[in-house]
Motif scaffolding. Structure first.
Motif, PDB file in Angstrom:
ATOM      1  N   UNK A  12      -4.972 -40.796  80.284  1.00 29.81           N
ATOM      2  CA  UNK A  12      -3.463 -41.001  80.204  1.00 29.81           C
ATOM      3  C   UNK A  12      -3.160 -41.923  78.888  1.00 29.81           C
ATOM      4  N   UNK A  13      -1.977 -41.178  78.241  1.00 28.64           N
ATOM      5  CA  UNK A  13      -1.557 -41.780  77.041  1.00 28.64           C
ATOM      6  C   UNK A  13      -0.170 -42.548  77.368  1.00 28.64           C
ATOM      7  N   UNK A  14      -0.058 -43.730  77.000  1.00 28.39           N
ATOM      8  CA  UNK A  14       0.971 -44.655  76.984  1.00 28.39           C
ATOM      9  C   UNK A  14       2.133 -44.090  76.542  1.00 28.39           C
ATOM     10  N   UNK A  15       3.243 -44.535  77.468  1.00 28.78           N
ATOM     11  CA  UNK A  15       4.643 -44.036  77.163  1.00 28.78           C
ATOM     12  C   UNK A  15       5.056 -44.147  75.609  1.00 28.78           C
ATOM     13  N   UNK A  16       5.580 -43.191  74.936  1.00 28.41           N
ATOM     14  CA  UNK A  16       6.213 -43.048  73.794  1.00 28.41           C
ATOM     15  C   UNK A  16       7.701 -42.716  73.876  1.00 28.41           C
ATOM     16  N   UNK A  17       8.455 -43.350  72.898  1.00 26.74           N
ATOM     17  CA  UNK A  17       9.853 -42.728  72.753  1.00 26.74           C
ATOM     18  C   UNK A  17      10.115 -41.403  72.681  1.00 26.74           C
ATOM     19  N   UNK A  18       9.381 -40.700  71.907  1.00 27.83           N
ATOM     20  CA  UNK A  18       9.843 -39.270  71.918  1.00 27.83           C
ATOM     21  C   UNK A  18       9.372 -38.464  73.153  1.00 27.83           C
ATOM     22  N   UNK A  19       8.326 -38.939  73.614  1.00 35.68           N
ATOM     23  CA  UNK A  19       8.024 -38.131  75.041  1.00 35.68           C
ATOM     24  C   UNK A  19       8.765 -38.499  76.135  1.00 35.68           C
ATOM     25  N   UNK A  20       9.458 -39.815  76.086  1.00 35.50           N
ATOM     26  CA  UNK A  20      10.358 -40.076  76.998  1.00 35.50           C
ATOM     27  C   UNK A  20      11.568 -39.445  76.848  1.00 35.50           C
ATOM     28  N   UNK A  21      12.090 -39.238  75.800  1.00 42.60           N
ATOM     29  CA  UNK A  21      13.404 -38.473  75.286  1.00 42.60           C
ATOM     30  C   UNK A  21      12.960 -37.083  75.985  1.00 42.60           C
ATOM     31  N   UNK A  22      11.926 -36.320  75.673  1.00 39.34           N
ATOM     32  CA  UNK A  22      11.575 -35.106  76.232  1.00 39.34           C
ATOM     33  C   UNK A  22      11.727 -35.172  77.326  1.00 39.34           C
ATOM     34  N   UNK A  23      11.096 -36.162  78.147  1.00 42.97           N
ATOM     35  CA  UNK A  23      11.110 -36.216  79.692  1.00 42.97           C
ATOM     36  C   UNK A  23      12.414 -36.239  80.325  1.00 42.97           C
ATOM     37  N   UNK A  24      13.140 -36.837  79.652  1.00 44.23           N
ATOM     38  CA  UNK A  24      14.527 -36.887  80.075  1.00 44.23           C
ATOM     39  C   UNK A  24      15.540 -35.783  80.191  1.00 44.23           C
TER      40      UNK A  24
END
Length: 262
Positions: A12-24
Motif C-alpha cells: 500500500x502506497x500512502x496517499x498523495x495529492x496527485x493520486x487523491x485528485x485523480x481519485x476524485x
C-alpha cells in the motif's frame, strides 16, 4: 519497498495529492457508471456487487475527463519493478455494498460457500471454462493496481490477500508448464495444479486485509491469491459504497513472462 513487496505479494502506497485528485475525478465518473442503465448487467449477487469491467472512461494514460494522467509512487514502483508502465485499458470499477455476499445468478451452492467462506479467492487471469469448469491461464496480467475512490471501514468488504501466495503459485505453474510450448500455454488445463496450490496457500499463508483511503494506491503481485471479504455487520462506507478502481493490463510476453518475471 521492493524487498517487502516481493516477499509479501502486495503493498500500500500512502496517499498523495496527485493520486487523491485523480481519485476524485474517477469518483465522479464512477457514480455515472453506477447509474448508467447500459451497465446494469454488472450488478451481481443480488445487487450487492458491481463488477464494473471496463466502465471507467480513462484513456491510455489514465486521464479521465481532462484530469491529469495517473501518477505517483505506485506508478513509479510499477514502472521500475513490473516490466514498465503500459498503455492502460479502461479501468474496472469494483463496487461492493452492505449485505455482500449474496448468491450470484447461476452460482452453485458450493460456489457460494466458497465466496462466503474463502472470499472467492482467485489468481487473476486463471479463467474457468465450460461445465464443469476447467481452468486455463488465458489473461495473464502484469500487475494489479487498486485505487480506492471512497472511504470505507476495514470491514466493508475489503480486499484480502494471502501473503506470500505468489511464490507458491509461481512454483506450481512452473511445474505445470515445464514441458509445454509457449504457444500451447493458454490451452493447457491447469485445474488440478491450481486447486492444489490454492489449498496449500490456505494452509500456510496468512490472510491479510488490505485497506486504504482515497489518495492511496494498492499494488498486488500478479500471481497472488486474493479476494473480497464479506461486508461485516456494523461496517460503514461513503454513500456510494466501497468503490475501488482497478487496472490489470496484460503482461508483455504472455504466460511465459507471467511465470518467469519476479
Amino acid at each position: 519497498m521492493n524487498t517487502e513487496f516481493f516477499e509479501k505479494g502486495w503493498a500500500v502506497f500512502a496517499p498523495e495529492a496527485a493520486t487523491l485528485e485523480w481519485a476524485q475525478d474517477a469518483l465522479t465518473d464512477a457514480i455515472h457508471a453506477l447509474k448508467n442503465p447500459a451497465y446494469s448487467q454488472w450488478y451481481q449477487c443480488e445487487n450487492t456487487w458491481f463488477v464494473g469491467l471496463d466502465v471507467l472512461n480513462n484513456d491510455a494514460l489514465g486521464c479521465i475527463s481532462g484530469s491529469a494522467q495517473l501518477s505517483g509512487a505506485a506508478v513509479d514502483f510499477i514502472t521500475q519493478t513490473c516490466g514498465g508502465w503500459p498503455a492502460l485499458h479502461r479501468g474496472q470499477l469494483s463496487g461492493v455494498f452492505p449485505g455482500y455476499p449474496r448468491p450470484r445468478a447461476g452460482e452453485t451452492e458450493a460456489g457460494f460457500r466458497y465466496r462466503a467462506r474463502r472470499d472467492a479467492a482467485h489468481v487473476d487471469g486463471v479463467l474457468g471454462v465450460g461445465t464443469p469448469k476447467r481452468r486455463f491461464v488465458q489473461e495473464p496480467h502484469a500487475f494489479i493496481l487498486g485505487l480506492p475512490l471512497t472511504r470505507a471501514d476495514p470491514g466493508a468488504a475489503p480486499l484480502v490477500v494471502w501473503e506470500g501466495s505468489h511464490e507458491i503459485m509461481k512454483d506450481a505453474f512452473r511445474i505445470a508448464f515445464a514441458q509445454t510450448q509457449t504457444t500451447d500455454m493458454p490451452r493447457t488445463d491447469v485445474t488440478e495444479v491450481y486447486q492444489a496450490a490454492r489449498r496449500e496457500v490456505f494452509e500456510t499463508c496468512p490472510r491479510v486485509v488490505v485497506h486504504a483511503p482515497p489518495g492511496a494506491a494498492i499494488v498486488v503481485h500478479r500471481l497472488a491469491l486474493h479476494g473480497v471479504a464479506p461486508w461485516s455487520d456494523g461496517a460503514t462506507a461513503d454513500p456510494e459504497g466501497r468503490l475501488i478502481a482497478y487496472f490489470r493490463p496484460p503482461i508483455a510476453g504472455g504466460v511465459r513472462a507471467w511465470i518467469d518475471m519476479p
